[in-house]
Design a protein around this motif. Structure first.
Motif, mmCIF file in Angstrom:
data_model
loop_
_atom_site.group_PDB
_atom_site.id
_atom_site.type_symbol
_atom_site.label_atom_id
_atom_site.label_comp_id
_atom_site.label_asym_id
_atom_site.label_seq_id
_atom_site.Cartn_x
_atom_site.Cartn_y
_atom_site.Cartn_z
ATOM 1 N N ASP A 297 0.770 -1.200 0.142
ATOM 2 C CA ASP A 297 -0.197 0.021 -0.043
ATOM 3 C C ASP A 297 1.103 0.989 0.030
ATOM 4 O OD1 ASP A 297 -2.040 1.872 0.227
ATOM 5 O OD2 ASP A 297 -2.896 1.222 2.172
ATOM 6 N N SER B 71 -0.328 4.329 -0.540
ATOM 7 C CA SER B 71 -1.306 5.353 -0.400
ATOM 8 C C SER B 71 -0.931 6.044 1.180
ATOM 9 C CB SER B 71 -2.581 5.151 -0.797
ATOM 10 O OG SER B 71 -3.250 4.250 0.134
ATOM 11 N N VAL C 111 -10.977 5.384 1.015
ATOM 12 C CA VAL C 111 -10.054 5.310 0.115
ATOM 13 C C VAL C 111 -9.330 3.822 0.015
ATOM 14 C CG1 VAL C 111 -7.713 6.250 -0.586
ATOM 15 C CG2 VAL C 111 -9.441 7.948 -0.091
ATOM 16 N N GLY C 112 -9.119 3.334 1.509
ATOM 17 C CA GLY C 112 -8.519 2.235 1.635
ATOM 18 C C GLY C 112 -9.658 1.061 0.890
ATOM 19 N N ASN D 122 -9.349 1.088 -2.909
ATOM 20 C CA ASN D 122 -8.204 0.277 -3.164
ATOM 21 C C ASN D 122 -8.395 -1.119 -3.148
ATOM 22 O OD1 ASN D 122 -6.776 2.568 -3.653
ATOM 23 N ND2 ASN D 122 -5.690 2.465 -1.542
ATOM 24 N N ILE E 42 -8.299 -3.942 -6.200
ATOM 25 C CA ILE E 42 -7.481 -5.014 -6.130
ATOM 26 C C ILE E 42 -7.896 -6.303 -6.265
ATOM 27 C CG2 ILE E 42 -5.423 -6.008 -4.974
ATOM 28 C CD1 ILE E 42 -4.846 -3.092 -3.943
ATOM 29 N N PRO F 106 -1.810 -4.470 -6.867
ATOM 30 C CA PRO F 106 -1.775 -3.301 -5.784
ATOM 31 C C PRO F 106 -0.699 -2.251 -5.957
ATOM 32 C CG PRO F 106 -1.629 -5.564 -5.031
ATOM 33 C CD PRO F 106 -1.363 -5.646 -6.792
ATOM 34 N N VAL G 68 -2.462 0.590 -8.252
ATOM 35 C CA VAL G 68 -3.738 1.050 -7.494
ATOM 36 C C VAL G 68 -3.475 1.974 -6.416
ATOM 37 C CG1 VAL G 68 -5.805 0.545 -6.134
ATOM 38 C CG2 VAL G 68 -5.140 -1.207 -8.081
ATOM 39 N N THR G 69 -2.511 1.592 -5.586
ATOM 40 C CA THR G 69 -2.266 2.318 -4.452
ATOM 41 C C THR G 69 -1.246 3.582 -4.801
ATOM 42 O OG1 THR G 69 -0.356 0.801 -3.893
ATOM 43 C CG2 THR G 69 -2.450 0.448 -3.006
ATOM 44 N N ALA H 206 -3.957 6.030 -6.008
ATOM 45 C CA ALA H 206 -4.530 6.307 -4.554
ATOM 46 C C ALA H 206 -3.617 7.484 -3.835
ATOM 47 C CB ALA H 206 -4.938 5.346 -3.357
ATOM 48 N N TYR I 71 -7.035 -3.733 3.017
ATOM 49 C CA TYR I 71 -6.337 -2.410 2.409
ATOM 50 C C TYR I 71 -7.403 -1.403 3.246
ATOM 51 C CZ TYR I 71 -3.710 -4.162 -1.127
ATOM 52 O OH TYR I 71 -2.413 -4.811 -1.708
#
Length: 350
Positions: A98, A100, A134-135, A138, A142, A149, A152-153, A156, A246
């Motif tokens: 992650d 983000s 937001v998580g 994500n 995913i 990941p 995507v992150t 973000a 996430y």
């Protein structure tokens, strides 16, 4: 159920697919089981041994290292990174990542500072809801869309930073927290001469350890990280597990940002840059595998402490630039990854 090392125990028919067998067979050389156990212990407790050695060396080299003020400052500054790293641990154990969390940390701080004018509840709930959402997005992208990941992150991370700059007029506006509010006491208050954020962090880590090692959800997290296909065959809700971790990572980042805003009495827009890398470093240094399937919460806490001790020692030296902190941390992370790879290969050979 889980083992003492924090690994998930899966049914016999899926164990071989999820992880190379560690059972001792007739063809193994004498002492192979003992060597394997020593390798596992080194992987699990190596960071703790290194932390103890580093603290002993620092205390012998600097008279101010073991003073109450210095230890309190290290603990308090570690608390915010530790909360972010806690959520990152769940993500990495599933084999994900992650990027983000640094931006969400900064966004959570600004949202908390803005919301503090409407009370403590708003100051805490607003960053949790936004960053958790937001998580969640994500996790959905995913798990349901099969996107990587990393991509995507990363998106973000950029999006959250853009929202942050919009809310603060490109960083020119700073929202302040009333020093006399209850929300401010969450960041600046203390209990038994230990900052409230430290107590909150310790409580979260205890809860996280229980969830990861003693609950069905924790079993699913390990199973998904060990072998996703095998986890699906054994009935684990792979997609829901990924979405949950996430979302949890976003919640932890938002909470850490809110606590940091309460500590600084403001929402600072420049914070959080590079924090995602620090969190990943702490998790990996603590013994979790980037490939997933292995990790434990206590190791992450040790990893955070070790990073902060290294930074504090460099500050104590005084003649070294702060950039050396990143150089040392990066070199240490590389050494840990190499050691993990070597130990993993050794266990497979044994």
């Amino acid at each position: 159920m889980t083992t003492d090392t924090g690994e998930a125990v899966m049914p016999a028919e899926s164990t071989a697919a999820a992880r190379p067998s560690a059972a001792v067979t007739d063809g193994e050389p004498p002492g192979a089981g003992r060597q394997e156990r020593l390798s596992a212990l080194a992987q699990q407790h190596g960071a703790l041994v290194t932390l103890v050695i580093a603290m002993v060396a620092a205390s012998l080299s600097f008279d101010t290292f073991l003073t109450g003020d210095n230890l309190e400052n290290m603990a308090l500054s570690s608390a915010f990174l530790a909360v972010v790293a806690l959520g990152m641990t769940f993500v990495i154990v599933t084999g994900g990542i992650d990027l983000s969390v640094g931006s969400l940390f900064a966004l959570g701080g600004v949202l908390a500072a803005w919301g503090s004018q409407y009370g403590t509840a708003v100051a805490l709930l607003l960053p949790l809801v936004v960053c958790g959402l937001v998580g969640l997005v994500n996790g959905l992208l995913i798990a349901r869309s099969g996107l990587a990941p990393f991509i995507v992150t990363l998106a973000a991370m950029l999006g959250a930073r853009g929202v942050l700059l919009t809310l603060t007029d490109e960083g020119s506006r700073t929202y302040l927290v009333d020093k006399g509010s209850f929300f401010a006491k969450l960041g600046q208050g203390s209990l038994f001469d230990i900052g409230v954020p430290v107590w909150i962090t310790l409580a979260l880590f205890v809860l996280g350890a229980v969830v990861l090692r003693r609950t069905r959800f924790g079993q699913y997290v390990y199973a998904v990280g060990g072998n996703e296909d095998a986890a699906a065959l054994m009935g684990a809700p792979v997609a829901r597990t990924k979405i949950a971790v996430y979302t949890l990572s976003g919640l932890c980042a938002g909470l850490a940002g809110a606590l940091n805003a309460a500590w600084l009495l403001s929402g600072v827009t420049i914070l959080g840059s590079g924090m995602e890398l620090e969190a990943i470093s702490a998790v990996v240094i603590g013994g979790s595998l980037l490939t997933g399937g292995f990790g434990f919460i206590s190791g992450t806490l040790v990893g955070v402490a070790l990073l902060k001790v290294i930074q504090n020692v460099i500050n104590q030296i005084g003649s070294l630039d702060s950039a050396y902190q990143q150089v040392v941390s990066g070199a240490f992370l590389a050494a840990v990854v190499v050691a993990q790879t070597w130990l993993g290969r050794r266990q497979r050979v044994l």
